[in-house]
Scaffold this motif. Structure first.
Motif, short mmCIF file in Angstrom:
data_model
loop_
_atom_site.label_atom_id
_atom_site.label_comp_id
_atom_site.label_asym_id
_atom_site.label_seq_id
_atom_site.Cartn_x
_atom_site.Cartn_y
_atom_site.Cartn_z
N PRO A 84 0.70 -1.21 0.09
CA PRO A 84 0.03 0.04 0.19
C PRO A 84 0.88 1.30 -0.06
N THR A 85 1.12 1.93 -0.96
CA THR A 85 1.61 3.20 -1.23
C THR A 85 1.02 4.07 -2.18
N TRP A 86 1.76 5.23 -2.54
CA TRP A 86 1.16 6.00 -3.87
C TRP A 86 2.32 6.03 -4.60
N ASP A 87 2.20 5.90 -5.87
CA ASP A 87 3.23 6.20 -6.87
C ASP A 87 3.50 7.61 -7.19
N THR A 88 4.82 7.59 -7.35
CA THR A 88 5.24 9.06 -7.60
C THR A 88 6.54 8.88 -8.47
N ASP A 89 7.07 9.85 -8.95
CA ASP A 89 7.94 9.87 -10.19
C ASP A 89 9.30 9.16 -9.63
N ASN A 90 9.56 9.34 -8.13
CA ASN A 90 10.81 8.74 -7.70
C ASN A 90 10.70 7.28 -7.11
N SER A 91 9.21 6.81 -7.12
CA SER A 91 8.95 5.32 -6.76
C SER A 91 8.89 4.55 -8.03
N ILE A 92 8.38 4.99 -8.90
CA ILE A 92 7.85 3.99 -10.14
C ILE A 92 8.92 3.04 -10.74
N ILE A 93 10.31 3.57 -11.23
CA ILE A 93 11.13 2.62 -11.62
C ILE A 93 11.87 1.81 -10.62
N PRO A 94 12.22 2.27 -9.37
CA PRO A 94 12.78 1.47 -8.41
C PRO A 94 11.56 0.26 -7.95
N SER A 95 10.50 0.60 -7.83
CA SER A 95 9.46 -0.42 -7.85
C SER A 95 9.34 -1.53 -8.73
N LEU A 96 9.31 -1.20 -10.08
CA LEU A 96 9.44 -1.99 -11.06
C LEU A 96 10.55 -2.99 -10.91
N TYR A 97 11.82 -2.35 -10.54
CA TYR A 97 13.35 -3.16 -10.64
C TYR A 97 12.83 -4.09 -9.49
N HIS A 98 12.35 -3.70 -8.42
CA HIS A 98 12.21 -4.60 -7.24
C HIS A 98 11.19 -5.71 -7.55
N ASP A 99 10.15 -5.28 -8.07
CA ASP A 99 9.11 -6.43 -8.33
C ASP A 99 9.61 -7.42 -9.46
N ALA A 100 10.49 -7.07 -10.40
CA ALA A 100 10.89 -7.95 -11.50
C ALA A 100 11.90 -8.83 -10.66
N MET A 101 12.62 -8.24 -9.79
CA MET A 101 13.90 -9.03 -9.20
C MET A 101 12.89 -10.00 -8.21
N ALA A 102 11.98 -9.59 -7.53
CA ALA A 102 11.22 -10.56 -6.47
C ALA A 102 10.71 -11.66 -7.35
N GLN A 103 10.12 -11.56 -8.75
CA GLN A 103 9.90 -12.48 -9.61
C GLN A 103 10.85 -13.31 -9.93
N LEU A 104 11.91 -12.91 -10.09
CA LEU A 104 13.04 -13.77 -10.37
C LEU A 104 13.67 -14.69 -9.32
N LEU A 105 13.59 -13.97 -8.05
CA LEU A 105 13.80 -14.83 -7.06
C LEU A 105 12.72 -15.84 -6.74
N ARG A 106 11.52 -15.57 -6.81
CA ARG A 106 10.53 -16.50 -6.69
C ARG A 106 10.64 -17.62 -7.77
N GLN A 107 10.75 -17.46 -8.95
CA GLN A 107 11.04 -18.49 -9.84
C GLN A 107 12.47 -18.98 -9.76
N GLU A 108 13.17 -18.88 -8.70
CA GLU A 108 14.55 -19.31 -8.36
C GLU A 108 15.49 -19.09 -9.73
N LEU A 109 15.23 -18.26 -10.50
CA LEU A 109 15.85 -17.89 -11.60
C LEU A 109 17.24 -17.17 -11.19
N ILE A 110 17.30 -16.62 -9.91
CA ILE A 110 18.42 -16.00 -9.38
C ILE A 110 18.22 -16.62 -7.83
N ASN A 111 19.62 -16.86 -6.97
CA ASN A 111 19.68 -17.56 -5.88
C ASN A 111 18.97 -16.30 -4.75
N GLN A 112 18.59 -17.08 -3.95
CA GLN A 112 17.90 -16.13 -2.80
C GLN A 112 18.92 -15.54 -1.87
#
Length: 81
Positions: free
Chosen positions: A2-30
């Motif tokens: 729960p947060t609000w999107d701002t110019d300084n959060s959108i790109i970092p959030s996208l990065y973090h979501d993508a990395m979390a997906q790779l971690l969940r799929q075990e494509l990168i090590n925990q």
């Protein structure tokens, strides 16, 4: 989370979501999870997010305990015909 999107959060959030997906799929090590979270914080700082708001984000990550990146939390997506 729960947060609000701002110019300084959108790109970092996208990065973090993508990395979390790779971690969940075990494509990168925990073991990379602390680096992913630290890089996320660095990206927020570089984009001018205040220290207080960044701390709230870090607290949220800490409270989840990495569950967002845990392979046990993969959700099966069912296709609708």
């Amino acid at each position: 989370g729960p947060t609000w999107d701002t110019d300084n959060s959108i790109i970092p959030s996208l990065y973090h979501d993508a990395m979390a997906q790779l971690l969940r799929q075990e494509l990168i090590n925990q073991k990379w999870l602390p680096f992913v979270n630290a890089e996320f914080d660095d990206m927020l700082k570089e984009r001018g997010m205040s220290w207080l708001r960044r701390r709230i984000w870090r607290r949220g990550l800490w409270l989840t305990g990495g569950s967002f990146a845990n392979p046990k939390n993969i959700r099966i997506i069912h296709k609708v015909n």
